[in-house]
Design a protein around this motif. Structure first.
Motif, PDB file in Angstrom:
ATOM      1  N   ILE A 267      -2.836  10.642 -11.615  1.00  0.00           N
ATOM      2  CA  ILE A 267      -3.902  11.377 -10.917  1.00  0.00           C
ATOM      3  C   ILE A 267      -4.017  10.911  -9.471  1.00  0.00           C
ATOM      4  O   ILE A 267      -4.144  11.715  -8.542  1.00  0.00           O
ATOM      5  CB  ILE A 267      -5.246  11.196 -11.658  1.00  0.00           C
ATOM      6  CG1 ILE A 267      -5.194  11.893 -13.021  1.00  0.00           C
ATOM      7  CG2 ILE A 267      -6.396  11.756 -10.825  1.00  0.00           C
ATOM      8  CD1 ILE A 267      -6.397  11.608 -13.911  1.00  0.00           C
ATOM      9  N   GLN A 268      -3.946   9.579  -9.265  1.00  0.00           N
ATOM     10  CA  GLN A 268      -4.063   9.041  -7.916  1.00  0.00           C
ATOM     11  C   GLN A 268      -2.873   9.441  -7.045  1.00  0.00           C
ATOM     12  O   GLN A 268      -3.030   9.774  -5.864  1.00  0.00           O
ATOM     13  CB  GLN A 268      -4.171   7.520  -7.960  1.00  0.00           C
ATOM     14  CG  GLN A 268      -4.343   6.864  -6.591  1.00  0.00           C
ATOM     15  CD  GLN A 268      -5.615   7.315  -5.897  1.00  0.00           C
ATOM     16  OE1 GLN A 268      -6.710   7.113  -6.416  1.00  0.00           O
ATOM     17  NE2 GLN A 268      -5.467   7.945  -4.726  1.00  0.00           N
ATOM     18  N   ILE A 269      -1.676   9.436  -7.622  1.00  0.00           N
ATOM     19  CA  ILE A 269      -0.496   9.839  -6.850  1.00  0.00           C
ATOM     20  C   ILE A 269      -0.618  11.283  -6.388  1.00  0.00           C
ATOM     21  O   ILE A 269      -0.283  11.627  -5.245  1.00  0.00           O
ATOM     22  CB  ILE A 269       0.796   9.647  -7.685  1.00  0.00           C
ATOM     23  CG1 ILE A 269       1.057   8.157  -7.929  1.00  0.00           C
ATOM     24  CG2 ILE A 269       1.998  10.272  -6.977  1.00  0.00           C
ATOM     25  CD1 ILE A 269       2.220   7.880  -8.865  1.00  0.00           C
ATOM     26  N   ALA A 270      -1.119  12.152  -7.272  1.00  0.00           N
ATOM     27  CA  ALA A 270      -1.319  13.563  -6.902  1.00  0.00           C
ATOM     28  C   ALA A 270      -2.301  13.681  -5.737  1.00  0.00           C
ATOM     29  O   ALA A 270      -2.098  14.483  -4.809  1.00  0.00           O
ATOM     30  CB  ALA A 270      -1.805  14.350  -8.112  1.00  0.00           C
ATOM     31  N   GLU A 271      -3.356  12.854  -5.759  1.00  0.00           N
ATOM     32  CA  GLU A 271      -4.323  12.859  -4.658  1.00  0.00           C
ATOM     33  C   GLU A 271      -3.675  12.333  -3.376  1.00  0.00           C
ATOM     34  O   GLU A 271      -3.924  12.854  -2.277  1.00  0.00           O
ATOM     35  CB  GLU A 271      -5.540  12.018  -5.023  1.00  0.00           C
ATOM     36  CG  GLU A 271      -6.383  12.607  -6.141  1.00  0.00           C
ATOM     37  CD  GLU A 271      -7.574  11.726  -6.511  1.00  0.00           C
ATOM     38  OE1 GLU A 271      -7.766  10.680  -5.833  1.00  0.00           O
ATOM     39  OE2 GLU A 271      -8.313  12.073  -7.448  1.00  0.00           O
ATOM     40  N   ASP A 272      -2.847  11.295  -3.511  1.00  0.00           N
ATOM     41  CA  ASP A 272      -2.149  10.754  -2.341  1.00  0.00           C
ATOM     42  C   ASP A 272      -1.247  11.805  -1.710  1.00  0.00           C
ATOM     43  O   ASP A 272      -1.158  11.914  -0.479  1.00  0.00           O
ATOM     44  CB  ASP A 272      -1.303   9.545  -2.746  1.00  0.00           C
ATOM     45  CG  ASP A 272      -2.140   8.356  -3.196  1.00  0.00           C
ATOM     46  OD1 ASP A 272      -3.338   8.305  -2.865  1.00  0.00           O
ATOM     47  OD2 ASP A 272      -1.579   7.477  -3.886  1.00  0.00           O
ATOM     48  N   ILE A 273      -0.570  12.574  -2.537  1.00  0.00           N
ATOM     49  CA  ILE A 273       0.324  13.619  -2.037  1.00  0.00           C
ATOM     50  C   ILE A 273      -0.465  14.670  -1.260  1.00  0.00           C
ATOM     51  O   ILE A 273      -0.060  15.088  -0.159  1.00  0.00           O
ATOM     52  CB  ILE A 273       1.113  14.256  -3.194  1.00  0.00           C
ATOM     53  CG1 ILE A 273       2.145  13.258  -3.730  1.00  0.00           C
ATOM     54  CG2 ILE A 273       1.793  15.552  -2.747  1.00  0.00           C
ATOM     55  CD1 ILE A 273       2.866  13.732  -4.968  1.00  0.00           C
ATOM     56  N   GLU A 274      -1.607  15.096  -1.801  1.00  0.00           N
ATOM     57  CA  GLU A 274      -2.444  16.064  -1.094  1.00  0.00           C
ATOM     58  C   GLU A 274      -2.900  15.506   0.253  1.00  0.00           C
ATOM     59  O   GLU A 274      -2.900  16.209   1.269  1.00  0.00           O
ATOM     60  CB  GLU A 274      -3.654  16.434  -1.953  1.00  0.00           C
ATOM     61  CG  GLU A 274      -3.311  17.264  -3.185  1.00  0.00           C
ATOM     62  CD  GLU A 274      -4.550  17.651  -3.970  1.00  0.00           C
ATOM     63  OE1 GLU A 274      -5.666  17.428  -3.446  1.00  0.00           O
ATOM     64  OE2 GLU A 274      -4.401  18.189  -5.082  1.00  0.00           O
ATOM     65  N   HIS A 275      -3.307  14.234   0.223  1.00  0.00           N
ATOM     66  CA  HIS A 275      -3.716  13.563   1.460  1.00  0.00           C
ATOM     67  C   HIS A 275      -2.572  13.563   2.462  1.00  0.00           C
ATOM     68  O   HIS A 275      -2.740  13.872   3.647  1.00  0.00           O
ATOM     69  CB  HIS A 275      -4.149  12.131   1.130  1.00  0.00           C
ATOM     70  CG  HIS A 275      -4.710  11.370   2.293  1.00  0.00           C
ATOM     71  ND1 HIS A 275      -5.604  10.345   2.146  1.00  0.00           N
ATOM     72  CD2 HIS A 275      -4.498  11.460   3.641  1.00  0.00           C
ATOM     73  CE1 HIS A 275      -5.915   9.856   3.329  1.00  0.00           C
ATOM     74  NE2 HIS A 275      -5.249  10.514   4.251  1.00  0.00           N
ATOM     75  N   GLY A 276      -1.366  13.207   1.990  1.00  0.00           N
ATOM     76  CA  GLY A 276      -0.202  13.138   2.866  1.00  0.00           C
ATOM     77  C   GLY A 276       0.150  14.482   3.480  1.00  0.00           C
ATOM     78  O   GLY A 276       0.472  14.557   4.672  1.00  0.00           O
ATOM     79  N   ILE A 277       0.086  15.533   2.700  1.00  0.00           N
ATOM     80  CA  ILE A 277       0.400  16.873   3.205  1.00  0.00           C
ATOM     81  C   ILE A 277      -0.594  17.289   4.281  1.00  0.00           C
ATOM     82  O   ILE A 277      -0.216  17.830   5.333  1.00  0.00           O
ATOM     83  CB  ILE A 277       0.425  17.897   2.048  1.00  0.00           C
ATOM     84  CG1 ILE A 277       1.619  17.604   1.121  1.00  0.00           C
ATOM     85  CG2 ILE A 277       0.501  19.324   2.583  1.00  0.00           C
ATOM     86  CD1 ILE A 277       1.621  18.424  -0.143  1.00  0.00           C
TER      87      ILE A 277
ATOM     88  N   GLY B 107       0.811  -1.200   0.000  1.00  0.00           N
ATOM     89  CA  GLY B 107       0.000   0.000   0.000  1.00  0.00           C
ATOM     90  C   GLY B 107       0.848   1.254   0.000  1.00  0.00           C
ATOM     91  O   GLY B 107       2.079   1.198  -0.101  1.00  0.00           O
ATOM     92  N   VAL B 108       0.172   2.389   0.116  1.00  0.00           N
ATOM     93  CA  VAL B 108       0.830   3.699   0.132  1.00  0.00           C
ATOM     94  C   VAL B 108       0.771   4.258   1.545  1.00  0.00           C
ATOM     95  O   VAL B 108      -0.313   4.363   2.137  1.00  0.00           O
ATOM     96  CB  VAL B 108       0.148   4.665  -0.857  1.00  0.00           C
ATOM     97  CG1 VAL B 108       0.803   6.043  -0.787  1.00  0.00           C
ATOM     98  CG2 VAL B 108       0.212   4.114  -2.279  1.00  0.00           C
TER      99      VAL B 108
END
Length: 314
Positions: free
Chosen positions: A297-307, A224-225
């Motif tokens: 697109i999903q990675i960009a969303e993951d990054i926003e979530h992480g921040i 997972g991420v």
């Protein structure tokens, strides 16, 4: 902290001439219960103006006795020793564990123990077992202690949520990706360490370069991420926010497990450096995407979530 690596049947002289306060166990992961037990022994030693001795075994007994059923240690030996030192232990006695040692009767093990240290007190977990077929228990140790003038104290601890506190439960949490629960039970985030090596450069091609970890740990959490804290004293001035993917990159048909971390806002060459990842929170499980564009697109969303998570929790 001083390290003794001495076979209990091979030592010729006492390892310490004065009475000590000891604790004993396998301490896989050094979870919150272990930490409380060790801290108690260290505190008692200081109050009595004695030295503290922690007795543990290497390799882990289950890796010798039941290797096929053992699912992997939570820490490397180096990680364990670093945590023990941080808890203020004066001496660690690392006893080599092998099949011959496993056949010692509990009473023989304790008699040998008493040859090399003078235990005034021993603090152990209530469930601690030792000796051939794990037949030695707290009663065995207390009877021995009564004969030599050593106080034996048994301790039992529950997890912060009131549930079972064990290394097995921590592995179960990590196996389902519950990094938050694992952190709560360990008393610190689960850590993975190793050298950054060259990977397939898929992340760079997608616009998100990653550090590919050649990990040292035996136990790998669920794919997972994850939101991670990345430390690399030789290359980074301070720990950095990272997004770590554990998995096989199914979008690209890979079947090889990798651990790759994208450092947010950091563009530093980490090849050849040793890094440490603290697994803070799992964003999602591993997914297979129809095409690279969907993955981007999903990675960009993951990054926003992480921040967002980092700002709220770190």
């Amino acid at each position: 902290m001083q390290l003794w690596q001495t076979d209990i049947s091979a030592a010729r002289n006492k390892l310490h001439d004065s009475p000590v306060v000891a604790t004993m166990g396998n301490f896989d992961g050094v979870h919150v219960g272990h930490r409380r037990l060790i801290s108690t022994a260290v505190r008692m030693a200081k109050e009595r103006c004695r030295q503290s001795v922690l007795i543990t075994f290497n390799p882990h007994p289950m890796k010798v006795i039941a290797q096929s059923s053992h699912s992997g240690l939570l820490m490397t030996l180096s990680q364990k020793l670093n945590v023990l030192e941080s808890l203020g232990v004066d001496y660690v006695w690392l006893i080599p564990f092998n099949l011959e040692f496993s056949e010692l009767a509990p009473e023989v093990f304790l008699e040998l123990l008493g040859r090399y240290i003078i235990p005034a007190e021993i603090h152990v977990g209530q469930a601690f077992r030792f000796g051939r077929d794990r037949t030695g228990d707290i009663t065995t140790m207390q009877n021995w202690g009564d004969n030599i003038g050593c106080q034996v104290h048994a301790h039992a601890y529950l997890a912060p949520d009131g549930g079972i506190l064990s290394s097995s439960r921590i592995r179960q949490a990590l196996a389902t990706g519950d990094a938050d629960l694992a952190s709560e039970l360990l008393g610190a985030p689960y850590k993975m360490s190793g050298m950054v090596v060259e990977g397939s450069k898929r992340g760079r091609e997608l616009g998100f370069p990653t550090a590919n970890l050649q990990w040292e740990q035996e136990f790998i959490p669920a794919n997972g991420v994850y939101i991670t804290k990345v430390s690399c004293p030789t290359r980074l001035n301070e720990p950095s926010l990272g997004l770590t993917n554990i998995g096989e990159k199914p979008t690209f048909g890979s079947q090889q497990q990798t651990i790759e971390t994208h450092l947010l806002g950091i563009n530093t060459d980490l090849y050849g450096a040793n890094i440490e990842l603290e697994l803070l929170h799992r964003i999602r499980g591993e997914q297979k995407f129809d095409n690279p564009e969907s993955l981007i697109i999903q990675i960009a969303e993951d990054i926003e979530h992480g921040i967002r998570w980092w700002k709220l929790n770190c």
